[in-house]
Write an enzyme that holds these catalytic residues in place. Structure first.
Site, PDB file in Angstrom:
ATOM      1  N   LYS A 198       0.863  -1.184   0.000  1.00 50.26           N
ATOM      2  CA  LYS A 198       0.000   0.000   0.000  1.00 50.26           C
ATOM      3  C   LYS A 198       0.895   1.228   0.000  1.00 50.26           C
ATOM      4  O   LYS A 198       1.709   1.419   0.915  1.00 50.26           O
ATOM      5  CB  LYS A 198      -0.872  -0.033   1.262  1.00 50.26           C
ATOM      6  CG  LYS A 198      -1.682   1.195   1.531  1.00 50.26           C
ATOM      7  CD  LYS A 198      -2.676   1.527   0.433  1.00 50.26           C
ATOM      8  CE  LYS A 198      -3.696   0.436   0.179  1.00 50.26           C
ATOM      9  NZ  LYS A 198      -4.535   0.656  -0.976  1.00 50.26           N
ATOM     10  N   HIS A 325     -10.172  -6.966  -4.526  1.00 47.13           N
ATOM     11  CA  HIS A 325      -9.893  -5.911  -3.537  1.00 47.13           C
ATOM     12  C   HIS A 325     -10.354  -6.342  -2.149  1.00 47.13           C
ATOM     13  O   HIS A 325     -11.243  -7.176  -2.014  1.00 47.13           O
ATOM     14  CB  HIS A 325     -10.673  -4.661  -3.981  1.00 47.13           C
ATOM     15  CG  HIS A 325     -10.838  -3.605  -2.946  1.00 47.13           C
ATOM     16  ND1 HIS A 325     -12.004  -3.452  -2.214  1.00 47.13           N
ATOM     17  CD2 HIS A 325      -9.996  -2.647  -2.514  1.00 47.13           C
ATOM     18  CE1 HIS A 325     -11.860  -2.435  -1.393  1.00 47.13           C
ATOM     19  NE2 HIS A 325     -10.656  -1.926  -1.550  1.00 47.13           N
TER      20      HIS A 325
HETATM   21  O1  GKR Z   1      -7.253  -0.370   4.309  1.00 50.09           O
HETATM   22  O2  GKR Z   1      -6.002   1.383   4.103  1.00 50.09           O
HETATM   23  C1  GKR Z   1      -6.664   0.489   3.633  1.00 50.09           C
HETATM   24  C2  GKR Z   1      -6.766   0.384   2.134  1.00 50.09           C
HETATM   25  O3  GKR Z   1      -6.148   1.487   1.552  1.00 50.09           O
HETATM   26  C3  GKR Z   1      -8.192   0.280   1.679  1.00 50.09           C
HETATM   27  O4  GKR Z   1      -8.956   1.317   2.240  1.00 50.09           O
HETATM   28  C4  GKR Z   1      -8.360   0.316   0.178  1.00 50.09           C
HETATM   29  O5  GKR Z   1      -9.711   0.298  -0.120  1.00 50.09           O
HETATM   30  O6  GKR Z   1      -7.301  -1.860   0.146  1.00 50.09           O
HETATM   31  C5  GKR Z   1      -7.856  -0.873  -0.558  1.00 50.09           C
HETATM   32  C6  GKR Z   1      -7.305  -0.678  -1.922  1.00 50.09           C
HETATM   33  O7  GKR Z   1      -6.822  -1.632  -2.504  1.00 50.09           O
HETATM   34  O8  GKR Z   1      -7.402   0.420  -2.461  1.00 50.09           O
HETATM   35 MG    MG Z   2      -6.447  -0.575  -4.317  1.00 52.64          MG
END
Ligand code: GKR
Ligand code: MG
Length: 427
Positions: A198, A325
């Site tokens: 991420k 996702h």
């Molecule tokens: O849990 O911080 C998180 C992710 O950034 C999530 O909110 C996203 O929706 O996992 C996600 C993504 O692939 O964009």
């Molecule tokens: Mg994503």
């Protein structure tokens, strides 16, 4: 029909569970993640279950719609969908504001899809129990005996501000070296073979250095980077020069289909999204913009398990690949994700899951096992997992006490840094 099994009760229980201080483009995860647990009980005392978002607007939509199921057969999915669509307003208004913006799927505009998905999963759990078949069989049958997931790495702090509970076992990860250590620990514990980072958190140079460090530590693993649209088009194009040879796919670096389409002209790695194609309207537009080659599906907001199977067919028609996702979730969602992924032949990329970040469970038997990065597809009737009532009660109590009703990563980050701007794209 005489003696027909019908739905006689629906229970919606919001829960909260501990979640790590994970960093993302919006800010940082709060100490508690929210989910709603749906239980659908029939006249012959079976209980079908589902898990979905726990934010206030979804909870309210679920509660507004729950009585619509009463009297329906668990097989009456079309009737359920028609009733929910007629009842749930898709629009955004003052009392239905747009929720957390990182994943477009979490917008209130998708409330009908989210409610339909949750009810469908619980009803299909019932169907499976009644027929003695796992849900994946009701979706056409498993095309793989286990579903591969990917290691989902996050930059993170060692602990939450104000230390609401003891820190997790993962430690801090704010540098490429620490990200590699996190990856090694997650791969050692779960056996994952693909790795996603991420991004959209720190200066892109540091995030590119993390990807290079991951490549060095894992010479053959498919790698993905997801800055959640926090990079400008220029930054994304410049980064592509360095990332092209490293990435299996480049997930949502820059906002919007137009930006992604322009970027696609400047990079070799295929672009993937869970942000700019989240509805059929956007899917249709993508066929013209050619922005995205890989769609990250998510049954929780695409309208359910059957809708996700249909979406996979659309991807095949338009020569798009499919991945999956995730948001913070527990085992009921993981099982539903596993059934649907097992039944989709062209879902060929390892799916995302936040599961390693969660320590608590709501199901009997506790946390689900991964073997070599995969979850075994259940062969028992229905979903294959049941609620542990004492855990449901405990996590519900945590919901009542945690004081959070809507996910707010930006507000949480401002507790650490009051000047945090939250502009997007930031880099
Ligand atoms: O849990 O911080 C998180 C992710 O950034 C999530 O909110 C996203 O929706 O996992 C996600 C993504 O692939 O964009
Ligand atoms: Mg994503």
């Amino acid at each position: 029909m005489k003696n027909q099994v019908t739905i006689k009760q629906v229970r919606i229980t919001p829960i909260a569970f501990r979640d790590g201080p994970l960093l993302n483009a919006a800010g940082i995860h709060e100490p508690w993640a929210l989910r709603s647990i749906v239980e659908v009980e029939t006249s012959d005392q079976r209980v079908g279950i589902a898990e979905t978002y726990g934010d206030a607007s979804v909870l309210r939509a679920l509660r507004e719609a729950q009585d619509l199921l009463l009297g329906l057969s668990p097989f009456a999915l079309n009737a359920m969908e028609a009733r929910v669509r007629a009842a749930i307003q898709p629009g955004v208004s003052a009392d239905r504001p747009i929720q957390f913006g990182l994943a477009t799927g979490s917008h209130v505009t998708k409330n009908a899809e989210k409610v339909i998905s949750a009810f469908e999963a619980a009803m299909m759990d019932l169907q499976g129990q009644m027929l003695g078949m796992p849900i994946c069989d009701l979706l056409g049958g498993a095309v793989r005996p286990e579903v591969p997931y990917s290691a989902y790495l996050f930059y993170k702090f060692a602990e939450h501000i104000d230390r609401p509970y003891a820190p997790d076992a993962w430690g801090e990860a704010v540098s490429p070296e620490q990200i590699v250590v996190q990856a090694q620990k997650m791969v050692a514990e779960y056996g994952f073979q693909s790795i996603k980072l991420k991004g959209g958190v720190f200066d892109p140079k540091l995030e590119i250095a993390s990807m290079k460090a991951l490549r060095k530590a894992f010479p053959t693993a498919p790698l993905r980077l997801d800055p959640n649209a926090n990079w400008s088009l220029a930054t994304s194009i410049a980064a592509a020069q360095e990332l092209d040879d490293l990435l299996e796919y480049y997930e949502d670096p820059t906002p919007g289909q137009e930006g992604m389409a322009e970027l696609a002209k400047h990079c070799r790695a295929p672009l993937a999204t869970n942000m700019c194609v989240t509805s059929m309207e956007e899917f249709k537009r993508n066929a013209t913009t050619h922005a995205v080659k890989i769609l990250l599906s998510d049954h929780h907001y695409w309208g359910g398990l059957r809708a996700t199977v249909a979406l996979a067919r659309m991807c095949a028609v338009f020569d798009m690949g499919m991945s999956m996702h995730s948001n913070s979730h527990l085992g009921i969602s993981l099982m539903a994700m596993t059934h649907v992924a097992a039944a989709i032949p062209n879902l060929t990329y390892a799916c995302d899951t936040h599961y390693p970040w969660q320590e608590e469970e709501v199901i009997k038997g506790g946390r689900l096992a991964f073997v070599e990065g995969s979850v075994k597809v259940p062969t028992t009737p229905g979903l294959g997992v049941e609620i542990a009532p004492s855990q449901l009660q405990k996590l519900h109590q945590q919901y009542l006490e945690c004081g959070i009703q809507n996910r707010d990563d930006l507000g949480q980050m401002r507790k650490y840094n009051p000047a945090f701007g939250g502009t997007n794209p930031r880099y």
